[in-house]
Enzyme design. Structure first.
Site, PDB file in Angstrom:
ATOM      1  N   PRO A   1       0.809  -1.218  -0.063  1.00  0.00           N
ATOM      2  CA  PRO A   1       0.014   0.205  -0.074  1.00  0.00           C
ATOM      3  C   PRO A   1       0.851   1.121  -0.032  1.00  0.00           C
ATOM      4  CG  PRO A   1      -0.037  -0.927   2.219  1.00  0.00           C
ATOM      5  CD  PRO A   1       1.158  -1.742   1.282  1.00  0.00           C
ATOM      6  N   GLU A   2       0.498   2.179  -0.724  1.00  0.00           N
ATOM      7  CA  GLU A   2       1.092   3.500  -0.649  1.00  0.00           C
ATOM      8  C   GLU A   2      -0.062   4.549  -0.085  1.00  0.00           C
ATOM      9  OE1 GLU A   2       2.904   4.410  -4.361  1.00  0.00           O
ATOM     10  OE2 GLU A   2       2.925   2.419  -5.124  1.00  0.00           O
TER      11      GLU A   2
ATOM     12  N   HIS B   1      -2.268 -16.720   8.369  1.00  0.00           N
ATOM     13  CA  HIS B   1      -1.428 -15.299   8.158  1.00  0.00           C
ATOM     14  C   HIS B   1      -2.300 -14.214   8.885  1.00  0.00           C
ATOM     15  CE1 HIS B   1       1.327 -17.193   5.561  1.00  0.00           C
ATOM     16  NE2 HIS B   1       0.336 -17.172   4.661  1.00  0.00           N
TER      17      HIS B   1
ATOM     18  N   ARG C   1       3.227 -11.692   3.695  1.00  0.00           N
ATOM     19  CA  ARG C   1       4.983 -11.616   3.642  1.00  0.00           C
ATOM     20  C   ARG C   1       5.573 -11.195   4.871  1.00  0.00           C
ATOM     21  NH1 ARG C   1       6.385  -8.606  -2.043  1.00  0.00           N
ATOM     22  NH2 ARG C   1       8.324  -9.224  -1.406  1.00  0.00           N
TER      23      ARG C   1
ATOM     24  N   ARG D   1      21.096  16.601  -5.328  1.00  0.00           N
ATOM     25  CA  ARG D   1      20.585  15.146  -5.679  1.00  0.00           C
ATOM     26  C   ARG D   1      20.757  14.550  -6.629  1.00  0.00           C
ATOM     27  NH1 ARG D   1      17.838  13.101  -1.256  1.00  0.00           N
ATOM     28  NH2 ARG D   1      18.748  11.052  -2.205  1.00  0.00           N
TER      29      ARG D   1
END
Length: 276
Positions: A2-3, A92, A111, A154
């Site tokens: 998820p973002e 899970h 995971r 950067r």
DNA sequence: AACAAGACCTGCATGC
DNA sequence: TGCATGCAGGTCTTGT
């Protein structure tokens, strides 16, 4: 998984489903996720009430009494509110909270890249996991000036730079690709060469994130809201996962390229590298 | 300091 | 059918 848009969608569902609910019992079905569960987690939570559910970057913050639970969904984590399963549970289902009214809250994560931590509510922002986070892309601190200042010196690819949580908090692989398409920048462009695109980048980030939240986020594999609903923004991706397809705008074939170890999708015609 | 690469863990799609 | 391979929405650590 998820973002920011997916975490925000989960937050909204949890806020509705959890605010004011009592935590009767807490069951941990393994000792750890990415990190060990905090010492005394069950004892601290049991008998408490959930006051609010907030979000910072990709973190969910559940406030109860003097404490704030910090949760991250990693790649495959889910929070689900469902009628109590009793003794049974799915593979899970690592943490289960018995709530009032016959419901339970489940943290499910195949995971186990996700984690659950605990901090004092009064100083939640000082927690090491949250302290160094950059600005919220949908908050008032995001500006073209801020981005230009952060790009200074950067040389990393702008896509990797967008995903740097110390710069912008909440952008991941999908929305970095989609935002760069919307502002016409090649994802491998050095960040320091993108200053002229800062205004477009602010607009692109806000638009793509707001559109995704309005669509309930994106469901690729197992993402779902607390109520079990899937998002549908994945149908609106313009480049992510579309290698070999024609660009909506110019018809050029969308290509994919590995940048900093992550699959990156872009239209070579709409997203030239500045100066190239 | 800045950057690259590997590690963590499971499930799924693909190809032989 | 079975097995090997590669890939996945993220972050942290190690090494250059």
């Amino acid at each position: 998984m998820p973002e920011l848009p997916e975490v925000e969608t989960v937050r909204r569902g949890l806020e509705i489903g959890l605010r004011g609910r009592m935590i009767r019992r807490v069951h941990l079905h393994r000792p750890d996720l990415r990190y060990p569960f905090p010492d005394g987690l069950a004892e601290i939570l049991e008998g408490g009430q959930i006051d609010s559910v907030r979000r910072r970057a990709k973190f969910l913050l559940l406030d109860t009494g003097e404490h704030t639970l910090i949760a991250h969904l990693g790649m495959s984590g889910r929070f689900l509110i469902r009628p109590a399963y009793g003794e049974s549970r799915l593979t899970h289902d690592h943490m289960v909270w018995e709530l009032d009214a016959g419901h339970e809250l489940v943290y499910h994560d195949p995971r186990r890249f996700g984690f659950v931590l605990l901090t004092e509510r009064a100083c939640w922002a000082e927690h090491p996991q949250l302290k160094g986070l950059g600005v919220e892309p949908l908050g008032p601190e995001l500006s073209a000036d801020y981005l230009r200042a952060q790009m200074e010196g950067r040389r990393v690819a702008v896509k990797q730079w967008l995903m740097d949580q110390r710069v912008l908090a909440g952008i991941g692989n999908i929305y970095a690709c989609e935002a760069l398409y919307r502002c016409g920048l090649h994802p491998a462009t050095p960040a320091q060469a993108c200053g002229d695109y800062a205004e477009e980048m602010v607009t692109a980030l806000r638009e793509v994130l707001e559109d995704a939240i309005a669509s309930g986020g994106s469901t690729l594999r197992n993402y779902a809201t607390a109520a079990g609903d899937t998002g549908y923004f994945q149908h609106r991706f313009r480049v992510y996962g579309h290698a070999g397809a024609a660009c909506d705008y110019c018809g050029t074939t969308i290509t994919s390229q590995r940048i900093a170890g992550r699959s990156s999708f872009f239209c070579p015609s709409c997203q030239p590298m500045p100066g190239a």
